[in-house]
Design an enzyme around this catalytic site. Structure first.
Site, PDB file in Angstrom:
ATOM      1  N   ASP A 158       0.894  -1.182   0.295  1.00 26.51           N
ATOM      2  CA  ASP A 158       0.044  -0.068  -0.006  1.00 26.51           C
ATOM      3  C   ASP A 158       0.874   1.111   0.034  1.00 26.51           C
ATOM      4  O   ASP A 158       0.430   2.210  -0.459  1.00 26.51           O
ATOM      5  CB  ASP A 158      -0.919   0.016   1.295  1.00 26.51           C
ATOM      6  CG  ASP A 158      -1.740  -1.107   1.087  1.00 26.51           C
ATOM      7  OD1 ASP A 158      -1.866  -2.116   0.518  1.00 26.51           O
ATOM      8  OD2 ASP A 158      -2.891  -1.084   2.123  1.00 26.51           O
ATOM      9  N   ASP A 187      -2.592   5.773  -3.115  1.00 27.18           N
ATOM     10  CA  ASP A 187      -1.721   4.731  -2.339  1.00 27.18           C
ATOM     11  C   ASP A 187      -1.172   3.883  -3.244  1.00 27.18           C
ATOM     12  O   ASP A 187      -1.503   3.629  -4.540  1.00 27.18           O
ATOM     13  CB  ASP A 187      -2.911   3.682  -1.664  1.00 27.18           C
ATOM     14  CG  ASP A 187      -3.263   4.087  -0.178  1.00 27.18           C
ATOM     15  OD1 ASP A 187      -3.076   5.280   0.000  1.00 27.18           O
ATOM     16  OD2 ASP A 187      -4.127   3.292   0.315  1.00 27.18           O
ATOM     17  N   HIS A 240      -7.761   0.007  -3.971  1.00 26.21           N
ATOM     18  CA  HIS A 240      -6.532  -0.769  -4.527  1.00 26.21           C
ATOM     19  C   HIS A 240      -7.007  -1.712  -5.854  1.00 26.21           C
ATOM     20  O   HIS A 240      -7.860  -2.351  -5.821  1.00 26.21           O
ATOM     21  CB  HIS A 240      -5.851  -1.561  -3.455  1.00 26.21           C
ATOM     22  CG  HIS A 240      -5.528  -0.754  -2.135  1.00 26.21           C
ATOM     23  ND1 HIS A 240      -5.164  -1.352  -0.882  1.00 26.21           N
ATOM     24  CD2 HIS A 240      -5.067   0.603  -2.144  1.00 26.21           C
ATOM     25  CE1 HIS A 240      -5.023  -0.085  -0.434  1.00 26.21           C
ATOM     26  NE2 HIS A 240      -4.725   1.010  -0.866  1.00 26.21           N
ATOM     27  N   ASP A 250      -5.341  -4.542  -6.322  1.00 23.95           N
ATOM     28  CA  ASP A 250      -4.887  -6.073  -6.601  1.00 23.95           C
ATOM     29  C   ASP A 250      -5.783  -7.052  -6.171  1.00 23.95           C
ATOM     30  O   ASP A 250      -5.326  -8.081  -5.899  1.00 23.95           O
ATOM     31  CB  ASP A 250      -3.523  -5.900  -5.672  1.00 23.95           C
ATOM     32  CG  ASP A 250      -3.419  -5.262  -4.502  1.00 23.95           C
ATOM     33  OD1 ASP A 250      -4.490  -4.688  -4.056  1.00 23.95           O
ATOM     34  OD2 ASP A 250      -2.357  -5.333  -3.725  1.00 23.95           O
ATOM     35  N   CYS A 273      -0.914  -7.752  -1.136  1.00 25.56           N
ATOM     36  CA  CYS A 273      -0.646  -6.473  -0.189  1.00 25.56           C
ATOM     37  C   CYS A 273       0.359  -6.727   0.813  1.00 25.56           C
ATOM     38  O   CYS A 273       1.081  -5.683   1.232  1.00 25.56           O
ATOM     39  CB  CYS A 273      -2.089  -6.526   0.616  1.00 25.56           C
ATOM     40  SG  CYS A 273      -3.626  -6.739  -0.239  1.00 25.56           S
TER      41      CYS A 273
HETATM   42  N1  ABU Z   1      -5.391  -4.229  -1.380  1.00 19.84           N
HETATM   43  C1  ABU Z   1      -6.601  -4.802  -0.740  1.00 19.84           C
HETATM   44  C2  ABU Z   1      -7.656  -5.026  -1.678  1.00 19.84           C
HETATM   45  C3  ABU Z   1      -9.184  -4.640  -1.000  1.00 19.84           C
HETATM   46  C4  ABU Z   1     -10.416  -5.221  -1.703  1.00 19.84           C
HETATM   47  O1  ABU Z   1     -10.409  -5.122  -2.971  1.00 19.84           O
HETATM   48  O2  ABU Z   1     -11.139  -5.511  -1.161  1.00 19.84           O
END
Ligand code: ABU
Length: 377
Positions: A110, A200, A248, A250, A355
Site C-alpha cells: 500500500d 496509495d 486498491h 490488486d 498486499c
Molecule cells: N489491497 C486490498 C484489496 C481490498 C479489496 O479489494 O477488497
C-alpha cells in the site's frame, strides 16, 4: 573492474522474484475514526466508530501465517526483509490535525511502489496511515547504502486537512441512486477532493513501460497527474471498475504474465480504452474464479476478492491463498505452478499475499508489453 551491486530492480508483477519485503501484523489497529473512514464492524460485534487493536488470538494466527510465508519464500532462495512496526495505538498529529490511532504495517504494497531502480513512498490518503512509511525507513536506508543506483523517492507528504475530503460524503452517498453510484464508478468521484495529490501505492500495477492506476477511493486525479509527471518515461493509464467500495487494484485487476491478466468477475472494467489497449496488444483477460468466502472476512475492510490477491514468483509460479480452491484450480489450468499459502488469517490486518509484500528485486528490465497504444490514453 568494479561491479556495482544492484539491490533494487523491479519493472513488472511477474519477473523472477529475488528480494521482497514481507509486512508484519504486529500491533495492527482498527483505526480511530477520521474524515476518510469510520470503521463499522457491527456484524462482527464492533459497532461503528469503535476502535482498538485486533484481538490477540487473531494476531497470533496472522503472525504464524506471515512468518511461514516468509520462510517459504526464503526456502526458494528469495531474500526477505521485514519492516519495523511502530506503536500504532499512539495518537499522532501534524500542525493540521490529530488522529487518535495509526493503522499497522502488514501491507507494504500500500505504501511502497517499486518502479525499476526506484522505490517511491506513496502519499497515502488516511491520516491513520500518514506515518506508516517510518516502518520501512530502516530498510530503505539500508538499500540506499548498499545500492548506489537506488532511487529513494517520497511523494509530497499531503496535508490531509478537512479540505482533502468532501464534507458529509458518506451520509450523502447513502442517499444516492444507482445511477449516481454508477457515475461515481465511471469517473472516480469518491470522498477525496482534488486539493492535493493523493494515492496509495497499491492502486498501481506495473507492466514495464505501462503503469495502470486505479482512480479509487484512496487515489485522486491530482495523484494520478503527479504520478504521470513523476514517471515521464512511462505510459500511465487511469482505470475504473464497477465497485462501490474501491480500494486498491490488486483484488480487482491482476497482471499474471505477459499476455495474461485476471479480471474480477464482479468488478468489471469501466474504461473501454483500457480493454481496447489489452485487446490491441493480444492480452487475454480471464475472469477470476468464484472466491471461497461469501462476504467480508471478520473485522476486515478487505473483501472476499482477496482470492485474486496473489504473488507471482516468476511468470510460471504463483502463490495463492490456500483456501481459494477454485482460484487455484483455474491458475493450474492456465499452466501455472500453484503454491498454496495459508493466509486467510491475515485478511483483517490489511489484505492478502500481494498486499503483504513489496518488490525489491525481480530479474529483468523495462520491456514494452503494449507497443500498440491508444492515442490520448
Ligand atoms: N489491497 C486490498 C484489496 C481490498 C479489496 O479489494 O477488497
Amino acid at each position: 573492474m568494479t561491479v556495482t551491486k544492484v539491490v533494487v530492480n523491479s519493472w513488472n508483477e511477474w519477473d523472477p522474484l529475488k528480494h521482497v519485503i514481507v509486512g508484519r501484523p504486529d500491533g495492527t489497529m482498527i483505526q480511530a475514526p477520521e474524515p476518510a473512514i469510520i470503521r463499522d464492524f457491527s456484524k462482527d460485534g464492533l459497532p461503528k466508530g469503535l476502535y482498538g487493536p485486533l484481538p490477540d488470538d487473531m494476531l497470533a494466527m496472522a503472525t504464524e501465517q506471515m512468518d511461514s510465508f516468509a520462510a517459504l519464500l526464503e526456502k526458494r532462495g528469495i531474500r526477505v526483509d521485514r519492516p519495523t512496526p511502530l506503536d500504532f495505538s499512539q495518537c499522532v498529529s501534524t500542525p493540521d490535525w490529530t488522529q487518535k490511532t495509526m493503522f499497522g504495517c502488514m501491507p507494504p504494497r500500500d505504501v511502497l511502489l517499486t518502479v525499476g531502480h526506484e522505490i517511491l513512498e506513496a502519499t497515502m490518503s488516511y491520516r491513520s496511515r500518514w506515518f506508516e512509511y517510518l516502518c520501512y525507513r530502516p530498510l530503505l536506508q539500508r538499500y540506499f547504502q548498499e545500492d548506489p543506483n537506488f532511487r529513494w523517492e517520497a511523494a509530497p507528504k499531503p496535508r490531509l486537512t478537512n479540505a482533502a475530503y468532501k464534507p458529509d460524503y458518506w451520509d450523502e452517498y447513502r442517499t444516492w441512486t444507482e445511477d449516481q453510484k454508477a457515475q461515481a464508478m465511471r469517473t472516480g468521484d469518491w470522498i477525496l477532493t482534488e486539493i492535493e495529490p493523493l494515492f496509495d501505492a497499491a492502486d498501481i500495477t506495473r507492466a514495464g513501460k505501462d503503469l495502470f492506476v486505479y482512480h479509487s477511493s484512496v487515489t485522486n486525479s491530482a495523484g494520478i497527474s503527479w504520478l504521470r509527471r513523476h514517471f515521464p518515461d512511462h505510459r500511465l493509464h487511469p482505470v475504473y471498475f464497477r465497485e462501490t467500495n474501491p480500494i486498491h487494484i490488486d483484488a480487482t485487476f491482476v497482471l499474471l504474465r505477459p499476455g495474461l491478466a485476471s479480471v474480477n468477475r464482479q468488478r468489471v472494467p469501466l474504461e473501454p480504452r483500457m480493454v481496447e489497449l489489452f485487446k490491441r496488444n493480444d492480452w487475454e483477460l480471464v475472469e477470476c474464479a468464484e472466491p471461497a468466502l461469501d462476504g467480508y472476512p471478520p473485522l476486515s475492510f478487505c473483501s472476499r476478492w482477496l482470492s485474486m490477491n496473489i504473488l507471482m514468483l516468476d511468470p510460471k509460479t504463483i502463490c495463492v491463498d490456500a483456501q481459494e480452491a477454485k482460484q487455484m484450480e483455474q491458475f493450474d489450468q492456465l499452466g501455472f505452478e500453484v503454491i498454496p499459502v495459508p493466509f486467510g488469517a491475515v485478511s483483517a490486518f490489511g489484505g492478502g499475499l500481494h498486499c503483504a509484500t513489496a518488490d525489491v528485486y525481480r530479474e529483468g528490465k523495462c520491456d514494452d508489453y503494449f507497443p500498440h497504444q491508444i492515442g490520448g490514453y
